[in-house]
Scaffold this motif. Structure first.
Motif, PDB file in Angstrom:
ATOM      1  N   LEU A   1       0.914  -1.393  -0.062  1.00 14.60           N
ATOM      2  CA  LEU A   1      -0.047   0.097  -0.110  1.00 14.60           C
ATOM      3  C   LEU A   1       0.756   1.214   0.037  1.00 14.60           C
ATOM      4  N   LEU A   2       0.718   2.092  -0.929  1.00 13.76           N
ATOM      5  CA  LEU A   2       1.169   3.151  -1.092  1.00 13.76           C
ATOM      6  C   LEU A   2      -0.005   4.500  -1.186  1.00 13.76           C
ATOM      7  N   THR A   3       0.303   5.648  -0.581  1.00 13.78           N
ATOM      8  CA  THR A   3      -0.772   6.712  -0.732  1.00 13.78           C
ATOM      9  C   THR A   3       0.147   7.966  -1.243  1.00 13.78           C
ATOM     10  N   ASN A   4      -0.430   8.568  -2.198  1.00 11.21           N
ATOM     11  CA  ASN A   4      -0.025   9.796  -2.855  1.00 11.21           C
ATOM     12  C   ASN A   4       1.500   9.623  -3.233  1.00 11.21           C
ATOM     13  N   SER A   5       1.557   8.589  -3.982  1.00  8.45           N
ATOM     14  CA  SER A   5       3.006   8.121  -4.309  1.00  8.45           C
ATOM     15  C   SER A   5       3.385   9.047  -5.603  1.00  8.45           C
ATOM     16  N   ARG A   6       4.770   9.330  -5.978  1.00  8.58           N
ATOM     17  CA  ARG A   6       5.346   9.771  -7.013  1.00  8.58           C
ATOM     18  C   ARG A   6       5.520   8.855  -7.717  1.00  8.58           C
ATOM     19  N   GLY A   7       5.917   8.818  -9.039  1.00  4.58           N
ATOM     20  CA  GLY A   7       6.330   7.769 -10.172  1.00  4.58           C
ATOM     21  C   GLY A   7       7.660   8.097 -10.868  1.00  4.58           C
ATOM     22  N   PHE A   8       8.147   7.073 -11.484  1.00  5.86           N
ATOM     23  CA  PHE A   8       9.243   7.094 -12.185  1.00  5.86           C
ATOM     24  C   PHE A   8       9.103   6.513 -13.733  1.00  5.86           C
ATOM     25  N   THR A   9       9.849   7.277 -14.650  1.00  3.36           N
ATOM     26  CA  THR A   9      10.149   6.592 -15.771  1.00  3.36           C
ATOM     27  C   THR A   9      11.304   6.138 -16.015  1.00  3.36           C
ATOM     28  N   GLN A  10      11.774   5.242 -16.720  1.00  2.00           N
ATOM     29  CA  GLN A  10      13.039   4.889 -16.995  1.00  2.00           C
ATOM     30  C   GLN A  10      13.747   5.383 -18.371  1.00  2.00           C
ATOM     31  N   GLN A  11      14.830   5.979 -18.374  1.00  2.00           N
ATOM     32  CA  GLN A  11      15.421   6.870 -19.287  1.00  2.00           C
ATOM     33  C   GLN A  11      15.957   5.468 -20.379  1.00  2.00           C
ATOM     34  N   GLU A  12      15.919   5.906 -21.667  1.00  2.00           N
ATOM     35  CA  GLU A  12      16.402   4.869 -22.544  1.00  2.00           C
ATOM     36  C   GLU A  12      17.789   4.919 -22.985  1.00  2.00           C
ATOM     37  N   ASP A  13      18.611   5.790 -22.781  1.00  2.00           N
ATOM     38  CA  ASP A  13      20.051   6.073 -23.002  1.00  2.00           C
ATOM     39  C   ASP A  13      20.828   6.000 -21.803  1.00  2.00           C
ATOM     40  N   THR A  14      20.329   5.448 -20.685  1.00  2.00           N
ATOM     41  CA  THR A  14      21.260   5.364 -19.660  1.00  2.00           C
ATOM     42  C   THR A  14      21.994   4.201 -19.483  1.00  2.00           C
ATOM     43  N   ASP A  15      23.226   4.363 -18.697  1.00  2.00           N
ATOM     44  CA  ASP A  15      24.087   3.211 -18.564  1.00  2.00           C
ATOM     45  C   ASP A  15      24.001   2.514 -17.206  1.00  2.00           C
ATOM     46  N   ALA A  16      22.981   2.788 -16.514  1.00  2.00           N
ATOM     47  CA  ALA A  16      22.613   2.296 -15.289  1.00  2.00           C
ATOM     48  C   ALA A  16      21.805   0.993 -15.506  1.00  2.00           C
ATOM     49  N   VAL A  17      21.996   0.036 -14.748  1.00  2.00           N
ATOM     50  CA  VAL A  17      21.112  -1.067 -14.831  1.00  2.00           C
ATOM     51  C   VAL A  17      20.091  -0.878 -13.730  1.00  2.00           C
ATOM     52  N   ILE A  18      18.925  -1.048 -14.178  1.00  2.00           N
ATOM     53  CA  ILE A  18      17.527  -0.609 -13.503  1.00  2.00           C
ATOM     54  C   ILE A  18      16.638  -2.030 -13.231  1.00  2.00           C
ATOM     55  N   THR A  19      16.372  -2.287 -11.940  1.00  2.00           N
ATOM     56  CA  THR A  19      15.548  -3.308 -11.484  1.00  2.00           C
ATOM     57  C   THR A  19      14.227  -2.807 -11.208  1.00  2.00           C
ATOM     58  N   PRO A  20      12.891  -2.935 -11.840  1.00  2.00           N
ATOM     59  CA  PRO A  20      11.750  -2.598 -11.353  1.00  2.00           C
ATOM     60  C   PRO A  20      11.529  -3.244 -10.120  1.00  2.00           C
ATOM     61  N   VAL A  21      10.803  -2.844  -9.063  1.00  2.00           N
ATOM     62  CA  VAL A  21      10.338  -3.417  -7.726  1.00  2.00           C
ATOM     63  C   VAL A  21       8.996  -3.562  -7.761  1.00  2.00           C
ATOM     64  N   LEU A  22       8.354  -2.219  -7.734  1.00  2.00           N
ATOM     65  CA  LEU A  22       6.983  -2.071  -7.757  1.00  2.00           C
ATOM     66  C   LEU A  22       6.573  -1.107  -9.053  1.00  2.00           C
TER      67      LEU A  22
END
Length: 313
Positions: A168-189
Protein backbone atom coordinates in the motif's frame (compact mmCIF):
# COMPACT_ATOMS: atom_id res chain seq x y z
CA UNK A 1 -4.12 3.37 40.54
CA UNK A 2 -2.21 2.81 37.33
CA UNK A 3 -2.65 0.28 34.53
CA UNK A 4 -0.79 -0.51 31.35
CA UNK A 5 -1.66 -2.23 28.10
CA UNK A 6 0.46 -3.91 25.45
CA UNK A 7 -0.14 -3.38 21.74
CA UNK A 8 2.37 -5.92 20.42
CA UNK A 9 4.26 -9.13 21.28
CA UNK A 10 7.85 -9.35 20.05
CA UNK A 11 9.48 -12.32 21.77
CA UNK A 12 10.21 -14.17 18.51
CA UNK A 13 11.70 -11.10 16.85
CA UNK A 14 13.97 -10.24 19.78
CA UNK A 15 15.16 -13.84 20.14
CA UNK A 16 15.95 -14.10 16.42
CA UNK A 17 17.79 -10.77 16.53
CA UNK A 18 19.90 -11.94 19.48
CA UNK A 19 20.86 -15.15 17.66
CA UNK A 20 21.73 -13.17 14.51
CA UNK A 21 23.98 -10.81 16.46
CA UNK A 22 25.98 -13.78 17.75
CA UNK A 23 26.14 -15.94 14.61
CA UNK A 24 25.59 -13.39 11.83
CA UNK A 25 27.98 -11.39 9.67
CA UNK A 26 29.58 -8.03 10.30
CA UNK A 27 27.55 -5.11 11.62
CA UNK A 28 26.25 -2.59 9.10
CA UNK A 29 26.19 1.16 9.69
CA UNK A 30 23.15 2.98 8.36
CA UNK A 31 22.98 6.78 8.38
CA UNK A 32 19.76 8.72 7.93
CA UNK A 33 20.18 12.00 6.08
CA UNK A 34 18.95 15.18 7.79
CA UNK A 35 18.82 18.89 7.03
CA UNK A 36 16.14 18.78 4.31
CA UNK A 37 12.94 18.36 6.32
CA UNK A 38 13.15 14.57 6.26
CA UNK A 39 10.51 12.55 8.14
CA UNK A 40 11.30 10.66 11.31
CA UNK A 41 11.30 6.90 11.00
CA UNK A 42 8.33 5.23 12.68
CA UNK A 43 9.00 3.11 15.77
CA UNK A 44 8.12 -0.22 14.08
CA UNK A 45 10.55 0.44 11.22
CA UNK A 46 13.37 1.63 13.50
CA UNK A 47 13.01 -1.48 15.65
CA UNK A 48 12.89 -3.73 12.57
CA UNK A 49 16.07 -2.15 11.18
CA UNK A 50 17.90 -2.65 14.47
CA UNK A 51 16.78 -6.29 14.60
CA UNK A 52 18.06 -6.72 11.03
CA UNK A 53 21.55 -5.81 12.25
CA UNK A 54 21.86 -2.11 11.37
CA UNK A 55 23.57 0.35 13.68
CA UNK A 56 21.88 3.67 13.00
CA UNK A 57 23.01 7.27 13.22
CA UNK A 58 22.18 10.61 11.60
CA UNK A 59 24.33 12.72 9.30
CA UNK A 60 23.87 16.34 8.14
CA UNK A 61 26.22 16.84 5.19
CA UNK A 62 25.70 20.60 5.16
CA UNK A 63 27.30 20.75 8.64
CA UNK A 64 29.85 17.95 8.39
CA UNK A 65 30.87 18.53 4.78
CA UNK A 66 31.23 14.80 4.25
CA UNK A 67 29.57 11.39 4.34
CA UNK A 68 31.09 9.22 7.13
CA UNK A 69 33.62 6.67 5.89
CA UNK A 70 31.86 3.85 7.77
CA UNK A 71 28.51 4.58 6.08
CA UNK A 72 27.37 1.31 4.54
CA UNK A 73 23.94 2.63 3.62
CA UNK A 74 22.48 6.13 3.43
CA UNK A 75 18.72 6.49 4.00
CA UNK A 76 16.80 9.55 2.80
CA UNK A 77 13.24 9.52 4.18
CA UNK A 78 10.93 12.00 2.47
CA UNK A 79 12.93 15.23 2.06
CA UNK A 80 10.82 18.40 1.75
CA UNK A 81 13.68 20.68 0.66
CA UNK A 82 16.28 20.45 -2.09
CA UNK A 83 19.97 19.62 -1.87
CA UNK A 84 22.58 22.34 -2.07
CA UNK A 85 25.06 22.04 -4.91
CA UNK A 86 27.77 21.04 -2.43
CA UNK A 87 25.56 18.27 -0.99
CA UNK A 88 24.70 17.07 -4.48
CA UNK A 89 28.41 16.66 -5.23
CA UNK A 90 28.95 14.81 -1.94
CA UNK A 91 26.17 12.32 -2.63
CA UNK A 92 27.23 11.86 -6.24
CA UNK A 93 30.81 11.11 -5.12
CA UNK A 94 29.56 8.77 -2.39
CA UNK A 95 27.52 6.73 -4.88
CA UNK A 96 30.17 6.69 -7.61
CA UNK A 97 32.61 5.36 -5.02
CA UNK A 98 30.43 2.29 -4.44
CA UNK A 99 28.04 3.69 -1.85
CA UNK A 100 24.43 2.65 -1.36
CA UNK A 101 21.48 4.98 -0.88
CA UNK A 102 17.75 4.43 -0.38
CA UNK A 103 15.58 7.41 -1.32
CA UNK A 104 11.88 7.69 -0.38
CA UNK A 105 9.85 10.53 -1.88
CA UNK A 106 7.85 12.79 0.41
CA UNK A 107 4.16 13.59 0.11
CA UNK A 108 4.97 16.74 -1.88
CA UNK A 109 4.66 17.77 -5.51
CA UNK A 110 7.32 20.46 -5.24
CA UNK A 111 10.13 20.36 -7.78
CA UNK A 112 13.58 19.76 -6.30
CA UNK A 113 16.06 20.17 -9.18
CA UNK A 114 19.12 18.72 -7.46
CA UNK A 115 17.30 15.67 -6.09
CA UNK A 116 15.78 15.10 -9.54
CA UNK A 117 19.21 15.47 -11.17
CA UNK A 118 20.68 12.86 -8.83
CA UNK A 119 17.91 10.40 -9.73
CA UNK A 120 18.32 11.16 -13.43
CA UNK A 121 22.04 10.40 -13.23
CA UNK A 122 20.94 6.87 -12.34
CA UNK A 123 18.49 6.61 -15.24
CA UNK A 124 15.27 7.48 -13.40
CA UNK A 125 13.06 10.47 -14.20
CA UNK A 126 10.63 11.66 -11.53
CA UNK A 127 7.33 12.54 -13.22
CA UNK A 128 5.09 15.44 -12.19
CA UNK A 129 2.05 14.75 -10.02
CA UNK A 130 0.79 11.85 -7.93
CA UNK A 131 0.06 8.40 -9.31
CA UNK A 132 -3.56 7.22 -9.58
CA UNK A 133 -4.32 3.67 -10.68
CA UNK A 134 -7.83 2.73 -11.76
CA UNK A 135 -7.02 -0.98 -11.68
CA UNK A 136 -4.88 -1.34 -8.53
CA UNK A 137 -6.45 0.94 -5.91
CA UNK A 138 -8.13 0.29 -2.56
CA UNK A 139 -11.83 1.27 -2.66
CA UNK A 140 -12.09 1.39 1.15
CA UNK A 141 -9.78 4.42 1.18
CA UNK A 142 -12.06 6.25 -1.26
CA UNK A 143 -9.17 7.36 -3.44
CA UNK A 144 -7.47 6.26 -6.66
CA UNK A 145 -4.22 7.47 -5.05
CA UNK A 146 -4.18 4.68 -2.43
CA UNK A 147 -2.67 1.99 -4.62
CA UNK A 148 -1.32 -1.54 -4.44
CA UNK A 149 1.93 -1.53 -6.37
CA UNK A 150 2.41 -4.66 -8.49
CA UNK A 151 5.40 -6.64 -7.19
CA UNK A 152 8.02 -7.53 -9.81
CA UNK A 153 8.75 -11.11 -8.79
CA UNK A 154 11.96 -12.98 -9.50
CA UNK A 155 14.38 -10.27 -8.31
CA UNK A 156 16.81 -10.43 -5.38
CA UNK A 157 14.63 -7.89 -3.55
CA UNK A 158 11.32 -9.70 -4.04
CA UNK A 159 12.60 -13.24 -3.61
CA UNK A 160 9.96 -15.33 -1.85
CA UNK A 161 7.17 -12.90 -2.69
CA UNK A 162 4.32 -13.50 -5.10
CA UNK A 163 2.10 -11.33 -7.26
CA UNK A 164 -0.71 -11.91 -4.74
CA UNK A 165 1.19 -10.17 -1.93
CA UNK A 166 -0.22 -6.73 -1.16
CA UNK A 167 1.53 -3.40 -0.71
CA UNK A 168 0.00 0.00 0.00
CA UNK A 169 1.29 3.42 -1.04
CA UNK A 170 -0.63 6.67 -0.73
CA UNK A 171 0.05 9.83 -2.75
CA UNK A 172 2.99 8.18 -4.45
CA UNK A 173 5.22 9.78 -7.03
CA UNK A 174 6.17 7.82 -10.12
CA UNK A 175 9.28 7.28 -12.22
CA UNK A 176 10.06 6.49 -15.83
CA UNK A 177 13.18 4.75 -17.04
CA UNK A 178 15.49 6.63 -19.39
CA UNK A 179 16.31 4.81 -22.61
CA UNK A 180 19.88 6.09 -23.02
CA UNK A 181 21.14 5.38 -19.50
CA UNK A 182 24.18 3.27 -18.65
CA UNK A 183 22.61 2.27 -15.34
CA UNK A 184 21.11 -1.19 -14.77
CA UNK A 185 17.58 -0.67 -13.46
CA UNK A 186 15.54 -3.37 -11.73
CA UNK A 187 11.81 -2.62 -11.26
CA UNK A 188 10.45 -3.54 -7.82
CA UNK A 189 6.94 -2.05 -7.77
CA UNK A 190 4.99 -0.87 -10.82
CA UNK A 191 1.53 0.39 -11.66
CA UNK A 192 -0.92 -1.25 -14.00
CA UNK A 193 -1.35 0.02 -17.57
CA UNK A 194 -4.42 1.98 -16.36
CA UNK A 195 -2.44 4.43 -14.23
CA UNK A 196 -2.02 8.19 -14.65
CA UNK A 197 0.21 10.88 -13.23
CA UNK A 198 -2.17 13.57 -11.95
CA UNK A 199 -0.96 17.08 -11.11
CA UNK A 200 -2.64 19.45 -8.65
CA UNK A 201 -4.03 21.50 -11.54
CA UNK A 202 -5.82 18.42 -12.89
CA UNK A 203 -3.54 17.42 -15.75
CA UNK A 204 -3.37 13.67 -16.32
CA UNK A 205 -0.65 11.75 -18.16
CA UNK A 206 -1.62 8.08 -18.67
CA UNK A 207 1.09 5.44 -18.57
CA UNK A 208 2.73 2.61 -16.69
CA UNK A 209 5.05 3.94 -13.99
CA UNK A 210 7.71 2.65 -11.65
CA UNK A 211 6.81 3.05 -7.97
CA UNK A 212 10.01 1.47 -6.65
CA UNK A 213 13.21 0.47 -8.41
CA UNK A 214 16.89 -0.32 -7.87
CA UNK A 215 19.45 1.36 -10.11
CA UNK A 216 23.12 0.32 -10.25
CA UNK A 217 25.84 2.20 -12.13
CA UNK A 218 29.59 1.73 -12.33
CA UNK A 219 31.63 4.61 -10.96
CA UNK A 220 34.86 6.10 -12.19
CA UNK A 221 37.03 3.70 -10.17
CA UNK A 222 35.06 0.60 -11.14
CA UNK A 223 32.99 0.49 -7.96
CA UNK A 224 29.25 0.10 -8.42
CA UNK A 225 26.92 2.59 -6.80
CA UNK A 226 23.44 1.43 -5.81
CA UNK A 227 20.48 3.81 -5.66
CA UNK A 228 17.10 2.49 -4.51
CA UNK A 229 14.09 4.77 -5.01
CA UNK A 230 10.52 4.55 -3.71
CA UNK A 231 7.71 6.82 -4.80
CA UNK A 232 6.32 7.36 -1.30
CA UNK A 233 7.52 7.05 2.27
CA UNK A 234 3.99 5.90 3.16
CA UNK A 235 5.41 2.41 2.51
CA UNK A 236 6.91 2.61 6.01
CA UNK A 237 4.23 4.72 7.69
CA UNK A 238 3.74 3.48 11.26
CA UNK A 239 -0.07 3.76 11.21
CA UNK A 240 -0.30 1.73 8.00
CA UNK A 241 2.07 -0.95 9.27
CA UNK A 242 0.20 -1.39 12.57
CA UNK A 243 -3.30 -1.26 11.09
CA UNK A 244 -2.69 -3.59 8.11
CA UNK A 245 -0.27 -6.38 9.13
CA UNK A 246 -1.33 -8.43 6.09
CA UNK A 247 0.65 -6.05 3.87
CA UNK A 248 4.24 -6.85 2.91
CA UNK A 249 5.38 -3.21 3.16
CA UNK A 250 7.82 -3.81 6.01
CA UNK A 251 9.26 -7.01 4.54
CA UNK A 252 9.79 -5.36 1.16
CA UNK A 253 11.49 -2.34 2.70
CA UNK A 254 13.88 -4.46 4.77
CA UNK A 255 14.69 -6.48 1.65
CA UNK A 256 15.56 -3.24 -0.13
CA UNK A 257 17.92 -2.31 2.71
CA UNK A 258 19.72 -5.65 2.91
CA UNK A 259 19.78 -6.81 -0.72
CA UNK A 260 22.87 -4.77 -1.58
CA UNK A 261 25.11 -6.65 0.87
CA UNK A 262 26.70 -10.00 0.09
CA UNK A 263 26.09 -11.25 3.64
CA UNK A 264 22.83 -9.36 3.99
CA UNK A 265 19.61 -11.12 4.87
CA UNK A 266 16.31 -9.96 6.24
CA UNK A 267 16.12 -11.70 9.61
CA UNK A 268 13.90 -9.11 11.23
CA UNK A 269 10.64 -10.67 12.40
CA UNK A 270 7.96 -8.03 13.00
CA UNK A 271 6.20 -7.84 16.34
CA UNK A 272 2.81 -9.49 16.48
CA UNK A 273 0.20 -6.76 16.76
CA UNK A 274 -2.35 -7.06 19.58
CA UNK A 275 -4.40 -4.13 18.28
CA UNK A 276 -7.47 -4.20 16.07
CA UNK A 277 -6.40 -4.79 12.47
CA UNK A 278 -8.20 -4.24 9.16
CA UNK A 279 -8.28 -6.15 5.93
CA UNK A 280 -7.20 -4.47 2.71
CA UNK A 281 -8.97 -5.35 -0.52
CA UNK A 282 -7.67 -4.00 -3.85
CA UNK A 283 -10.07 -2.82 -6.53
CA UNK A 284 -12.48 -5.77 -6.90
CA UNK A 285 -13.16 -5.18 -10.60
CA UNK A 286 -16.32 -5.88 -12.59
CA UNK A 287 -16.64 -9.59 -11.73
CA UNK A 288 -16.51 -8.95 -8.01
CA UNK A 289 -19.03 -6.14 -8.37
CA UNK A 290 -21.28 -8.56 -10.26
CA UNK A 291 -21.19 -11.13 -7.45
CA UNK A 292 -21.33 -8.66 -4.58
CA UNK A 293 -23.91 -6.20 -5.90
CA UNK A 294 -25.75 -7.24 -9.06
CA UNK A 295 -26.39 -10.90 -8.22
CA UNK A 296 -27.78 -10.22 -4.70
CA UNK A 297 -30.08 -7.55 -6.14
CA UNK A 298 -31.35 -9.95 -8.82
CA UNK A 299 -32.06 -12.60 -6.16
CA UNK A 300 -33.81 -10.05 -3.95
CA UNK A 301 -36.00 -8.72 -6.79
CA UNK A 302 -36.83 -12.25 -7.96
CA UNK A 303 -37.83 -13.19 -4.43
CA UNK A 304 -40.08 -10.14 -4.11
CA UNK A 305 -41.79 -10.95 -7.42
CA UNK A 306 -42.43 -14.57 -6.37
CA UNK A 307 -43.73 -13.40 -2.98
CA UNK A 308 -46.05 -10.86 -4.60
CA UNK A 309 -47.50 -13.39 -7.05
CA UNK A 310 -48.16 -15.93 -4.30
CA UNK A 311 -49.81 -13.29 -2.15
CA UNK A 312 -52.27 -12.41 -4.91
CA UNK A 313 -53.28 -16.01 -5.51
Amino acid sequence: MFSSTEDSFDAEGLLTSAIRSVTGGSEKYLYTLSGHGESELSAPISQAMEKAGFTMATVTPLLTGTIPEDCDLLLVNGPTADLSQEEYTLLEDYLSGGGQMVFLCSDSEENFPNWSALLESYGLTLVDGYIADEERYYPQFGSLFAIAGAISTGTEVTQGMSEQDLTLLTNSRGFTQQEDTDAVITPVLTTSSHASAVTLDGQEVPGTYLLAAVSERAGTDGATGRLTVLGSNSLIDGDILSSYPNLVNETLFLNLLTAGFEDGSNLSIPAKSLAVTYNTIPNPGLWSALYLVVLPLVILVTGLIVWWKRRRQ
